[in-house]
Design a protein around this motif. Structure first.
Motif, short mmCIF file in Angstrom:
data_model
loop_
_atom_site.label_atom_id
_atom_site.label_comp_id
_atom_site.label_asym_id
_atom_site.label_seq_id
_atom_site.Cartn_x
_atom_site.Cartn_y
_atom_site.Cartn_z
N VAL A 65 61.96 17.26 -75.85
CA VAL A 65 61.42 16.83 -74.55
C VAL A 65 62.47 16.99 -73.46
O VAL A 65 62.18 17.47 -72.37
CB VAL A 65 60.91 15.37 -74.63
N GLU A 66 63.71 16.61 -73.75
CA GLU A 66 64.78 16.75 -72.77
C GLU A 66 65.04 18.21 -72.43
O GLU A 66 65.36 18.54 -71.29
CB GLU A 66 66.05 16.06 -73.27
N ALA A 67 64.90 19.09 -73.41
CA ALA A 67 65.07 20.52 -73.16
C ALA A 67 63.97 21.03 -72.24
O ALA A 67 64.23 21.83 -71.33
CB ALA A 67 65.07 21.30 -74.46
N THR A 94 62.36 22.82 -66.90
CA THR A 94 61.51 22.67 -65.72
C THR A 94 62.35 22.38 -64.49
O THR A 94 62.15 22.95 -63.43
CB THR A 94 60.49 21.53 -65.93
N TYR A 95 63.32 21.50 -64.65
CA TYR A 95 64.18 21.11 -63.53
C TYR A 95 65.01 22.30 -63.05
O TYR A 95 65.15 22.52 -61.86
CB TYR A 95 65.10 19.96 -63.95
N LEU A 155 56.26 14.04 -69.05
CA LEU A 155 57.49 14.33 -69.81
C LEU A 155 58.50 13.20 -69.66
O LEU A 155 59.15 12.80 -70.62
CB LEU A 155 58.10 15.65 -69.36
N LEU A 156 58.63 12.69 -68.46
CA LEU A 156 59.59 11.60 -68.22
C LEU A 156 59.17 10.33 -68.96
O LEU A 156 60.00 9.65 -69.55
CB LEU A 156 59.72 11.33 -66.72
N LEU A 193 60.34 7.57 -76.17
CA LEU A 193 61.11 7.97 -77.35
C LEU A 193 62.47 7.27 -77.38
O LEU A 193 62.92 6.81 -78.44
CB LEU A 193 61.30 9.48 -77.39
N GLU A 194 63.13 7.17 -76.23
CA GLU A 194 64.42 6.47 -76.16
C GLU A 194 64.26 5.00 -76.55
O GLU A 194 65.09 4.45 -77.28
CB GLU A 194 65.01 6.58 -74.77
N LEU A 195 63.17 4.38 -76.11
CA LEU A 195 62.92 2.98 -76.45
C LEU A 195 62.68 2.82 -77.95
O LEU A 195 63.24 1.92 -78.58
CB LEU A 195 61.71 2.47 -75.67
#
Length: 69
Positions: A21-23, A28-29, A41-42, A48-50
């Motif tokens: 997801v971060e990739a 995109t960014y 996505l955010l 997922l981090e939680l």
């Protein structure tokens, strides 16, 4: 070959999903700008981090079940 089960395996899977997801967010960014990153996505990355933080704080030691060749 090492096989993991239980919480450790869940953590590894969640970390892999988070990296994916971060990739996608990074791609995109880089291609557009910060306003072009999908809110979905955010939100997914934050969820997922939680989950990872919760599993890491509650899991017990261990997780290595079998070392196979």
């Amino acid at each position: 070959m090492t096989t993991f089960y239980g919480t450790f395996k869940e953590l590894e899977n969640l970390k892999a999903k988070l990296a994916e997801v971060e990739a996608r967010i990074s791609k995109t960014y880089d291609f557009w700008d910060d306003t072009s990153v999908s809110i979905d996505l955010l939100v997914e990355a934050e969820a997922l981090e939680l989950q990872i933080n919760n599993l890491e704080s509650t899991r017990s030691r261990g997780g290595l079940v079998c070392r196979c060749e």
